[in-house]
Design an enzyme around this catalytic site. Structure first.
Site, PDB file in Angstrom:
ATOM      1  N   GLY A  31       0.699  -1.145   0.061  1.00 63.78           N
ATOM      2  CA  GLY A  31       0.041   0.102  -0.209  1.00 63.78           C
ATOM      3  C   GLY A  31       0.670   1.169   0.083  1.00 63.78           C
ATOM      4  O   GLY A  31       2.081   1.242  -0.202  1.00 63.78           O
ATOM      5  N   HIS A  37       4.491   2.260  -7.804  1.00 59.92           N
ATOM      6  CA  HIS A  37       3.466   0.864  -7.663  1.00 59.92           C
ATOM      7  C   HIS A  37       2.413   1.108  -8.968  1.00 59.92           C
ATOM      8  O   HIS A  37       2.138  -0.043  -9.441  1.00 59.92           O
ATOM      9  CB  HIS A  37       2.489   1.127  -6.397  1.00 59.92           C
ATOM     10  CG  HIS A  37       3.076   0.978  -5.028  1.00 59.92           C
ATOM     11  ND1 HIS A  37       3.336   2.033  -4.187  1.00 59.92           N
ATOM     12  CD2 HIS A  37       3.950  -0.299  -4.492  1.00 59.92           C
ATOM     13  CE1 HIS A  37       3.888   1.548  -3.251  1.00 59.92           C
ATOM     14  NE2 HIS A  37       4.436   0.275  -3.300  1.00 59.92           N
ATOM     15  N   GLN A  61       7.542  -9.843   7.977  1.00 61.82           N
ATOM     16  CA  GLN A  61       8.702  -9.126   7.242  1.00 61.82           C
ATOM     17  C   GLN A  61       9.501  -7.902   7.904  1.00 61.82           C
ATOM     18  O   GLN A  61      10.522  -7.506   7.201  1.00 61.82           O
ATOM     19  CB  GLN A  61       8.526  -8.823   5.760  1.00 61.82           C
ATOM     20  CG  GLN A  61       7.718  -7.544   5.264  1.00 61.82           C
ATOM     21  CD  GLN A  61       7.364  -7.646   3.817  1.00 61.82           C
ATOM     22  OE1 GLN A  61       6.543  -8.248   3.098  1.00 61.82           O
ATOM     23  NE2 GLN A  61       7.980  -6.724   3.169  1.00 61.82           N
ATOM     24  N   GLY A 147       9.107  -4.392  -8.554  1.00 61.46           N
ATOM     25  CA  GLY A 147       9.827  -3.081  -8.668  1.00 61.46           C
ATOM     26  C   GLY A 147      11.405  -3.457  -8.729  1.00 61.46           C
ATOM     27  O   GLY A 147      11.664  -4.443  -7.538  1.00 61.46           O
ATOM     28  N   ASP A 150      13.853  -2.944  -5.405  1.00 60.57           N
ATOM     29  CA  ASP A 150      14.066  -4.289  -4.274  1.00 60.57           C
ATOM     30  C   ASP A 150      14.750  -5.249  -5.083  1.00 60.57           C
ATOM     31  O   ASP A 150      14.181  -6.192  -5.450  1.00 60.57           O
ATOM     32  CB  ASP A 150      12.811  -4.561  -3.711  1.00 60.57           C
ATOM     33  CG  ASP A 150      12.065  -3.571  -2.839  1.00 60.57           C
ATOM     34  OD1 ASP A 150      12.710  -3.306  -1.874  1.00 60.57           O
ATOM     35  OD2 ASP A 150      11.094  -2.986  -2.954  1.00 60.57           O
ATOM     36  N   MET A 184      11.715   6.392  -5.962  1.00 58.43           N
ATOM     37  CA  MET A 184      10.348   6.291  -5.216  1.00 58.43           C
ATOM     38  C   MET A 184      10.181   5.331  -4.060  1.00 58.43           C
ATOM     39  O   MET A 184      10.472   4.083  -4.698  1.00 58.43           O
ATOM     40  CB  MET A 184       9.154   6.389  -6.042  1.00 58.43           C
ATOM     41  CG  MET A 184       9.047   7.488  -6.924  1.00 58.43           C
ATOM     42  SD  MET A 184       7.539   7.634  -7.684  1.00 58.43           S
ATOM     43  CE  MET A 184       7.783   9.234  -8.456  1.00 58.43           C
ATOM     44  N   SER A 186       7.406   4.310  -0.475  1.00 49.20           N
ATOM     45  CA  SER A 186       6.689   4.667   0.579  1.00 49.20           C
ATOM     46  C   SER A 186       7.429   5.037   1.890  1.00 49.20           C
ATOM     47  O   SER A 186       6.893   6.049   2.533  1.00 49.20           O
ATOM     48  CB  SER A 186       5.953   3.403   1.184  1.00 49.20           C
ATOM     49  OG  SER A 186       5.291   2.709   0.045  1.00 49.20           O
TER      50      SER A 186
HETATM   51  O1  PAF Z   1       7.849  -5.024  -1.828  1.00 51.05           O
HETATM   52  C1  PAF Z   1       6.961  -5.114  -1.213  1.00 51.05           C
HETATM   53  O2  PAF Z   1       6.312  -4.234  -1.168  1.00 51.05           O
HETATM   54  C2  PAF Z   1       6.807  -6.389  -0.171  1.00 51.05           C
HETATM   55  O3  PAF Z   1       8.098  -6.745   0.247  1.00 51.05           O
HETATM   56  C3  PAF Z   1       5.912  -7.352  -0.827  1.00 51.05           C
HETATM   57  C4  PAF Z   1       6.640  -8.189  -2.214  1.00 51.05           C
HETATM   58  C5  PAF Z   1       4.518  -6.971  -1.232  1.00 51.05           C
HETATM   59  C6  PAF Z   1       5.805  -8.664   0.236  1.00 51.05           C
HETATM   60  O4  PAF Z   1       5.087  -8.112   1.229  1.00 51.05           O
END
Ligand code: PAF
Length: 283
Positions: A31, A37, A61, A147, A150, A184, A186
C-alpha cells in the site's frame, strides 16, 4: 474495481478468471501507492487480462525495531489510485486471514537471503517469500510484477519461483524516480525537508559511480570508496552497505563488466532506511 478481503472470495474470483481462460497479472504491494506501484499496475494491465493488486502490510517481514506500527496506510486513497490504473481486484486481507492461529510455516531461500539487506534485516526475506507463496496460491497469477528498486528481493523471488515450481512469470520493472533522482518509496514519506539532500546522496552517488566506471574504468573497490566518501559528506547518513555485485548471482565483483550492479542501503538520521541500485555500465 472490486475490493476483496476474504480468502474464499479471492480464491473463487481467481479460479473463475482461470476457468474463463483469462490471464491474471498480480501486483503485490504493502500500500501507500506512489508512481512506482502505479507503473507496475499499468504494466500488469498491458500484459494480462485481469489485474489483481494485493495490499497487505506483512508483519512477518518487519524486524522488532522496524516501522511496522508507523508504516503509512490509506486504503481509500489507494483504492482510488488502483482503480484509475485499471486494476480489477484490490485484495486487502487482514492479519487473521493471512496468519490464522497455529500458522507455523516458513519459506526460506538459502544463501541469497544472508547478504546485503538480509544481513542487517534477519528474517526479513523469509517474511517476504512466505507471504508471497501464500499470495501466489490465493490469487493464481500467470504473471507477477515487482519493482527493481528491491533488487535483492526480486532475485530471491525468482529463485523461490524456480525452486518451488510456481508456474508464474516474474517480471521486473525499472525503478521510478522523482525528478530529483530520488527512487520512489513509501518510506520517502518519513523524510523531513532538511533530510532531502542526504536522501539524494544515494542517487547522486550512483550517477557518480556510473561516471567513474564508464570514463575512468576503475575497479569495484575504488568505486565503493568514492561512493562512501560522497555519502558520508552528509552527517545524517550512516551506511548500511555499498556493494557491487553480479546482477544475476548477487555475488561481489571486483572487475566492472556489463553485469555489474551497484546496490546501496543508507540510514538517514538512524530513522529512515533507504535503498537504491543501478547497473554500472548499462542504462
Ligand atoms: O515489496 C513489497 O512491497 C513487499 O515486500 C511485498 C513484495 C509486497 C511482500 O510483502
Amino acid at each position: 474495481m472490486k475490493v476483496v478481503t476474504t480468502l474464499a472470495d479471492i480464491q473463487s474470483i481467481a479460479q473463475r478468471f482461470r476457468d474463463e481462460g483469462l490471464r491474471i497479472g498480480l501486483v503485490p504491494t504493502m500500500g501507500c501507492f506512489h508512481e512506482g506501484h502505479l507503473s507496475l499496475m499499468r504494466k500488469a494491465k498491458e500484459k494480462t487480462d485481469k489485474v489483481i493488486t494485493t495490499l497487505f502490510v506483512n508483519p512477518i517481514q518487519f524486524g522488532p525495531s522496524e516501522d511496522l506500527d508507523s508504516y503509512p496506510h490509506d486504503l481509500e486513497r489507494d483504492r482510488k489510485l488502483a482503480e484509475k490504473c485499471g486494476v480489477d481486484i484490490l485484495y486487502a486481507p487482514d492479519n487473521k486471514t493471512m496468519y490464522p492461529k497455529r500458522f507455523a510455516s516458513n519459506v526460506h531461500v538459502a544463501g541469497l537471503t544472508d547478504i546485503l539487506c538480509g544481513a542487517s534485516r534477519p528474517g526479513h526475506f523469509d517474511g517476504v517469500t512466505t507471504v508471497l507463496a501464500k499470495l501466489f496460491n490465493q490469487t493464481l497469477p500467470h504473471v507477477a510484477i515487482f519493482g527493481e528498486k528491491d533488487f535483492q528481493q526480486l532475485a530471491i523471488i525468482r529463485r523461490m519461483v524456480t525452486d518451488l515450481d510456481f508456474p508464474i512469470d516474474i517480471l521486473g520493472h525499472p525503478i521510478v524516480r522523482e525528478t530529483s533522482g530520488l527512487a520512489m518509496s513509501s518510506r520517502n514519506t518519513y523524510l523531513r525537508d532538511n533530510e532531502m539532500e542526504a536522501a539524494l546522496s544515494l542517487s547522486r552517488s550512483i550517477a557518480y559511480a556510473q561516471d567513474l566506471a564508464r570514463r575512468e574504468k576503475v575497479d569495484a573497490t575504488a568505486i565503493i570508496q568514492a561512493v562512501e566518501k560522497e555519502i558520508t559528506r552528509h552527517k545524517e547518513c550512516s551506511i548500511d552497505y555499498i556493494e557491487i555485485v553480479n546482477c544475476r548471482t548477487l555475488s561481489s565483483c571486483t572487475i566492472i563488466d556489463s553485469e555489474s550492479q551497484i546496490l546501496l542501503a543508507v540510514k538517514i538520521n538512524n530513522r529512515i532506511r533507504l535503498i537504491d541500485n543501478s547497473q554500472l555500465l548499462g542504462n
